[in-house]
Motif scaffolding. Structure first.
Motif, PDB file in Angstrom:
ATOM      1  N   GLY A 115       0.070  -1.602   6.906  1.00  0.00           N
ATOM      2  CA  GLY A 115       0.417  -0.262   6.473  1.00  0.00           C
ATOM      3  C   GLY A 115      -0.679   0.518   5.782  1.00  0.00           C
ATOM      4  O   GLY A 115      -0.453   1.625   5.335  1.00  0.00           O
ATOM      5  N   PHE A 135      -0.979   9.898  -4.073  1.00  0.00           N
ATOM      6  CA  PHE A 135      -2.233   9.839  -3.337  1.00  0.00           C
ATOM      7  C   PHE A 135      -3.421   9.776  -4.292  1.00  0.00           C
ATOM      8  O   PHE A 135      -4.260  10.670  -4.334  1.00  0.00           O
ATOM      9  CB  PHE A 135      -2.346  11.002  -2.340  1.00  0.00           C
ATOM     10  CG  PHE A 135      -1.324  10.905  -1.260  1.00  0.00           C
ATOM     11  CD1 PHE A 135      -1.596  10.235  -0.084  1.00  0.00           C
ATOM     12  CD2 PHE A 135      -0.052  11.419  -1.459  1.00  0.00           C
ATOM     13  CE1 PHE A 135      -0.628  10.096   0.895  1.00  0.00           C
ATOM     14  CE2 PHE A 135       0.915  11.279  -0.479  1.00  0.00           C
ATOM     15  CZ  PHE A 135       0.625  10.620   0.699  1.00  0.00           C
ATOM     16  N   THR A 136      -3.418   8.731  -5.093  1.00  0.00           N
ATOM     17  CA  THR A 136      -4.518   8.367  -5.987  1.00  0.00           C
ATOM     18  C   THR A 136      -4.555   9.184  -7.277  1.00  0.00           C
ATOM     19  O   THR A 136      -4.963   8.680  -8.324  1.00  0.00           O
ATOM     20  CB  THR A 136      -5.897   8.482  -5.281  1.00  0.00           C
ATOM     21  OG1 THR A 136      -5.827   7.790  -4.056  1.00  0.00           O
ATOM     22  CG2 THR A 136      -6.997   7.841  -6.102  1.00  0.00           C
ATOM     23  N   GLU A 183       3.122  -0.258  -9.692  1.00  0.00           N
ATOM     24  CA  GLU A 183       2.208  -1.398  -9.585  1.00  0.00           C
ATOM     25  C   GLU A 183       2.922  -2.659 -10.090  1.00  0.00           C
ATOM     26  O   GLU A 183       2.836  -3.720  -9.486  1.00  0.00           O
ATOM     27  CB  GLU A 183       0.940  -1.121 -10.403  1.00  0.00           C
ATOM     28  CG  GLU A 183      -0.143  -2.168 -10.277  1.00  0.00           C
ATOM     29  CD  GLU A 183      -1.185  -1.864  -9.201  1.00  0.00           C
ATOM     30  OE1 GLU A 183      -1.010  -0.881  -8.446  1.00  0.00           O
ATOM     31  OE2 GLU A 183      -2.159  -2.622  -9.106  1.00  0.00           O
ATOM     32  N   HIS A 202       0.806  -1.216   0.000  1.00  0.00           N
ATOM     33  CA  HIS A 202       0.000   0.000   0.000  1.00  0.00           C
ATOM     34  C   HIS A 202       0.845   1.274   0.000  1.00  0.00           C
ATOM     35  O   HIS A 202       0.642   2.164  -0.808  1.00  0.00           O
ATOM     36  CB  HIS A 202      -0.914  -0.005   1.223  1.00  0.00           C
ATOM     37  CG  HIS A 202      -1.624   1.276   1.465  1.00  0.00           C
ATOM     38  ND1 HIS A 202      -2.839   1.552   0.893  1.00  0.00           N
ATOM     39  CD2 HIS A 202      -1.284   2.373   2.182  1.00  0.00           C
ATOM     40  CE1 HIS A 202      -3.211   2.762   1.263  1.00  0.00           C
ATOM     41  NE2 HIS A 202      -2.298   3.282   2.039  1.00  0.00           N
ATOM     42  N   ASN A 203       1.797   1.356   0.907  1.00  0.00           N
ATOM     43  CA  ASN A 203       2.490   2.636   1.080  1.00  0.00           C
ATOM     44  C   ASN A 203       3.338   3.066  -0.109  1.00  0.00           C
ATOM     45  O   ASN A 203       3.194   4.194  -0.571  1.00  0.00           O
ATOM     46  CB  ASN A 203       3.282   2.635   2.381  1.00  0.00           C
ATOM     47  CG  ASN A 203       2.349   2.828   3.550  1.00  0.00           C
ATOM     48  OD1 ASN A 203       1.493   3.704   3.515  1.00  0.00           O
ATOM     49  ND2 ASN A 203       2.453   1.984   4.559  1.00  0.00           N
ATOM     50  N   SER A 207       1.380   6.703  -6.557  1.00  0.00           N
ATOM     51  CA  SER A 207       0.152   7.136  -7.208  1.00  0.00           C
ATOM     52  C   SER A 207      -0.160   8.585  -6.844  1.00  0.00           C
ATOM     53  O   SER A 207      -1.212   9.108  -7.193  1.00  0.00           O
ATOM     54  CB  SER A 207      -1.012   6.231  -6.809  1.00  0.00           C
ATOM     55  OG  SER A 207      -1.373   6.465  -5.477  1.00  0.00           O
ATOM     56  N   ARG A 248      -8.155   6.864   6.431  1.00  0.00           N
ATOM     57  CA  ARG A 248      -8.286   7.470   5.113  1.00  0.00           C
ATOM     58  C   ARG A 248      -9.178   6.595   4.215  1.00  0.00           C
ATOM     59  O   ARG A 248     -10.025   7.103   3.486  1.00  0.00           O
ATOM     60  CB  ARG A 248      -6.898   7.606   4.500  1.00  0.00           C
ATOM     61  CG  ARG A 248      -6.892   8.417   3.245  1.00  0.00           C
ATOM     62  CD  ARG A 248      -5.460   8.640   2.759  1.00  0.00           C
ATOM     63  NE  ARG A 248      -5.510   9.138   1.403  1.00  0.00           N
ATOM     64  CZ  ARG A 248      -5.696   8.384   0.352  1.00  0.00           C
ATOM     65  NH1 ARG A 248      -5.840   7.086   0.493  1.00  0.00           N
ATOM     66  NH2 ARG A 248      -5.751   8.909  -0.847  1.00  0.00           N
ATOM     67  N   LEU A 298       2.902   2.162  -3.122  1.00  0.00           N
ATOM     68  CA  LEU A 298       1.967   2.438  -4.221  1.00  0.00           C
ATOM     69  C   LEU A 298       1.260   3.771  -4.014  1.00  0.00           C
ATOM     70  O   LEU A 298       0.999   4.508  -4.959  1.00  0.00           O
ATOM     71  CB  LEU A 298       0.921   1.326  -4.321  1.00  0.00           C
ATOM     72  CG  LEU A 298       1.415   0.020  -4.927  1.00  0.00           C
ATOM     73  CD1 LEU A 298       0.303  -1.011  -4.927  1.00  0.00           C
ATOM     74  CD2 LEU A 298       1.902   0.252  -6.344  1.00  0.00           C
ATOM     75  N   MET A 299       1.000   4.040  -2.742  1.00  0.00           N
ATOM     76  CA  MET A 299       0.323   5.279  -2.409  1.00  0.00           C
ATOM     77  C   MET A 299       1.181   6.474  -2.816  1.00  0.00           C
ATOM     78  O   MET A 299       0.701   7.433  -3.411  1.00  0.00           O
ATOM     79  CB  MET A 299       0.135   5.281  -0.891  1.00  0.00           C
ATOM     80  CG  MET A 299      -0.833   6.262  -0.414  1.00  0.00           C
ATOM     81  SD  MET A 299      -2.444   5.771  -0.955  1.00  0.00           S
ATOM     82  CE  MET A 299      -3.310   7.182  -0.358  1.00  0.00           C
ATOM     83  N   ARG A 317      -5.974  -0.111  -6.698  1.00  0.00           N
ATOM     84  CA  ARG A 317      -5.325  -0.144  -5.398  1.00  0.00           C
ATOM     85  C   ARG A 317      -6.318   0.249  -4.306  1.00  0.00           C
ATOM     86  O   ARG A 317      -6.404  -0.402  -3.272  1.00  0.00           O
ATOM     87  CB  ARG A 317      -4.152   0.826  -5.387  1.00  0.00           C
ATOM     88  CG  ARG A 317      -3.213   0.622  -4.215  1.00  0.00           C
ATOM     89  CD  ARG A 317      -2.603   1.920  -3.766  1.00  0.00           C
ATOM     90  NE  ARG A 317      -3.587   2.675  -3.045  1.00  0.00           N
ATOM     91  CZ  ARG A 317      -4.029   3.873  -3.377  1.00  0.00           C
ATOM     92  NH1 ARG A 317      -3.575   4.479  -4.423  1.00  0.00           N
ATOM     93  NH2 ARG A 317      -4.952   4.476  -2.674  1.00  0.00           N
ATOM     94  N   ASP A 321      -7.483  -1.917  -1.072  1.00  0.00           N
ATOM     95  CA  ASP A 321      -7.391  -1.460   0.313  1.00  0.00           C
ATOM     96  C   ASP A 321      -8.751  -1.553   0.998  1.00  0.00           C
ATOM     97  O   ASP A 321      -8.855  -1.954   2.151  1.00  0.00           O
ATOM     98  CB  ASP A 321      -6.911  -0.009   0.372  1.00  0.00           C
ATOM     99  CG  ASP A 321      -5.462   0.111  -0.070  1.00  0.00           C
ATOM    100  OD1 ASP A 321      -4.812  -0.932  -0.179  1.00  0.00           O
ATOM    101  OD2 ASP A 321      -5.022   1.238  -0.310  1.00  0.00           O
TER     102      ASP A 321
END
Lengths: 280, 304
Positions: free
Chosen positions: B194, A124-125, A139, A115-116, A122, B199, A118-119, B175, B179
């Protein structure tokens, strides 16, 4: 402790009370980087409580838990909130009972742990929504990492099956792999060999030794299975009723009379002494 | 036969709207196990924001219907999302670790707050919107009965289908979706690998509110009138739809919405329109007796 090496994990004066019950009482120990440190003790000794304090489930009543990264950054774990322990301090854990995302596929279980990175990739999306190269690359990198671990734990062929359908031993290894996908500095494993047969247990040992040898990850382990503990750990801390009763190398622990007493009970003559005192 | 076809069309349209709202209920339930009773009112706020946006656009001279509609969609979704986010932030997050009933009570409070707020700010009277999209197709026309499929109905159903497709894709393939599913399965474990759980939960509310806003616009276009109270009835119906389909299940919410819409319209057509709500809720009770987890819900497996 051979004073020169800065310990990766230092627990000092850790005390955890639940109302009147003292689960862990003034526990201090440290774990050296690159070691497999085992935390053992009879049932109810407070091992899992210690883990819960280290991984942010509980806030210790008293005490300090310091995690030092190889690059010199230190984190006080008792002050970090849940996901930040994984995100910033890079501590990861597994549970006594398996807590995979049962309904998600094996691959997805590992991808969630990415997750982190990728976050960040990205943005934050936002970049991800725009389909920018940075995100697609990240990814892909995440998938590569997941594949690497799937290969290591030998379940590549089942990558797209729901995690809940795997055999028990494979689920255990998948949990360890998922924890490793967060690229932890410290990996905490709560009874990873529980319920495993001899062969699965050996596979797990192999995986843990591989992690110690190939990755810069130190391992903290709770285990009942002495074949696992004695075979792979470099350092053992023994707890009984929340108090540390021994701390040292496996060979020394094996012969420590206090440890033997805690595990096997005291001798018959001593029981007789006690009974005489109480007057039964 | 003609009546049947006509009611089928009406039922699917109504069901689409319920389905869009039901997704919000089911997602929030799936992820934090709480019924967000304020969700119906978020939908109502969405309808009002859409109406205000329409009037504002007309005032500044945007009168081309497709453009205005598109802008309204964007504005209403964005602002309603903000409402959804705020509701979560103010009323639920502080109670996350409290006992289970606390956020539920807080949700009911939030629902009342939103209703009264809109009642005071916008007045209690019904707000009309002149029909923007007119026309349609006559499917069957004999001397006795005319079956019509209006353009609004087409718009409602097509938009709903498109949104649900996009949404299902987000959940299954991205993604964020990954999540969310991880949080749904094990909140604590997700945070331990993580995932920023707070959020992710916020985003769930935001997405739910955005979908509710679309439902609000659809209601506004379809019925042409809204008032501060529409959130309650639609909310209860959509909640019923979510439970009927199996709460926590996304396809279940869509299916449940469709079923509730169909039951309601057919009952009104063939029996009595006064008792249409009774019919919908009776079916719910019957389904729950025989399928306690709803139509597509998974039985809860006790973790060992």
């Amino acid at each position: 402790m051979n004073g020169t090496v800065e310990p990766i994990l230092t627990v000092e004066h850790l005390t955890m009370r639940f109302g009147g019950l003292v689960a862990v009482d003034d526990l201090s120990f440290s774990a050296r980087p690159g070691d497999i440190t085992a935390l053992i003790g009879p049932n109810g000794a407070g091992k899992t409580t210690v883990f819960n304090c280290i991984t942010g489930f509980y806030k210790p009543t008293v005490g300090m838990i310091r995690l030092a990264h190889p690059d010199g950054k230190t984190f006080l774990l008792e002050r970090l909130l849940d996901f930040r322990i994984s995100q910033r301090a890079r501590g990861s854990r597994t549970f006594q009972n398996i807590r995979l995302f049962q309904g998600m596929t094996v691959l997805e279980n590992l991808m969630v742990a990415r997750h982190n990175p990728l976050m960040l990739a990205s943005g934050f999306t936002l970049f991800g929504m725009l389909g920018l190269r940075t995100f697609t690359n990240a990814e892909r990198a995440a998938i590569d990492m997941a594949k690497y671990w799937l290969d290591k734990i030998g379940i590549t062929s089942r990558a797209d099956d729901p995690a809940g359908d795997l055999p028990y031993g494979a689920q255990r290894r998948l949990e360890v792999a998922r924890a490793m996908c967060t690229e932890p500095v410290l990996l905490c494993l709560d009874e990873p060999a529980a319920g495993l047969n001899a062969r699965e247990s050996a596979e797990l040992n192999e995986l843990l030794l591989f992690i110690r040898a190939e990755h810069a990850t130190s391992i903290l382990l709770i285990e009942h299975d002495m074949s696992v503990v004695m075979e792979i750990s470099d350092h053992i801390v023994v707890l009984d009723y929340g108090v540390k009763i021994a701390d040292g190398a496996p060979a020394a622990i094996r012969d420590d009379p206090r440890v033997i007493a805690a595990y096997l009970g005291v001798d018959d003559e001593e029981i007789a002494d006690v009974e005489a005192e109480v007057g039964t | 036969m003609e009546i049947f076809v006509q009611q089928l069309i009406n039922g699917i349209t109504l069901g689409s709207i319920y389905g869009l709202i039901a997704i919000g209920y089911t997602m929030v339930y799936g992820i934090i196990g709480m019924i967000n009773f304020a969700h119906g009112d978020v939908f109502m706020v969405g309808a009002f924001l859409a109406l205000i946006a329409f009037l504002a656009l007309v005032a500044i001279g945007v009168t081309a219907v497709p453009l205005a509609l598109f802008l309204v969609l964007l504005i209403a979704m964005a602002l309603t999302s903000l409402y959804g986010w705020t509701v979560e932030r103010l009323a639920y997050r502080p109670l996350r670790h409290s006992f289970r009933l606390a956020p539920l009570i807080s949700a009911i409070g939030m629902s009342i707050v939103l209703q009264n707020y809109v009642q005071i700010a916008q007045g209690a009277r019904v707000k009309p919107l002149p029909p923007l999209i007119q026309g349609g197709y006559t499917l069957i026309d004999n001397d006795v009965f005319i079956v019509r499929l209006s353009n609004v109905q087409i718009l409602v159903v097509v938009t709903t289908l498109a949104l649900m497709a996009v949404f299902s894709w987000v959940i299954a393939r991205t993604r964020l979706g990954r999540d969310m599913r991880a949080c749904e399965q094990d909140l604590k474990m997700a945070s331990l690998v993580g995932v920023d759980v707070d959020r992710t939960i916020s985003l769930t509310f935001v997405i739910g509110a955005a979908l509710a806003a679309v439902a609000g616009i659809m209601t506004l276009l379809y019925y042409g009138v809204i008032d501060f109270y529409i959130g309650f009835v639609a909310g209860v119906k959509a909640f019923t739809a979510a439970v009927l389909g199996g709460i926590g299940s996304l396809p279940g919410a869509m299916l449940g919405g469709l079923l509730i819409g169909l039951i309601e319209t057919f009952w009104s057509a063939y029996f009595s329109s006064e008792y249409k709500d009774v019919a919908a809720f009776s079916i719910l009770i019957i389904v729950l007796i025989f399928l306690p987890t709803g139509i597509l819900g998974r039985p809860e497996i006790e973790k060992v």
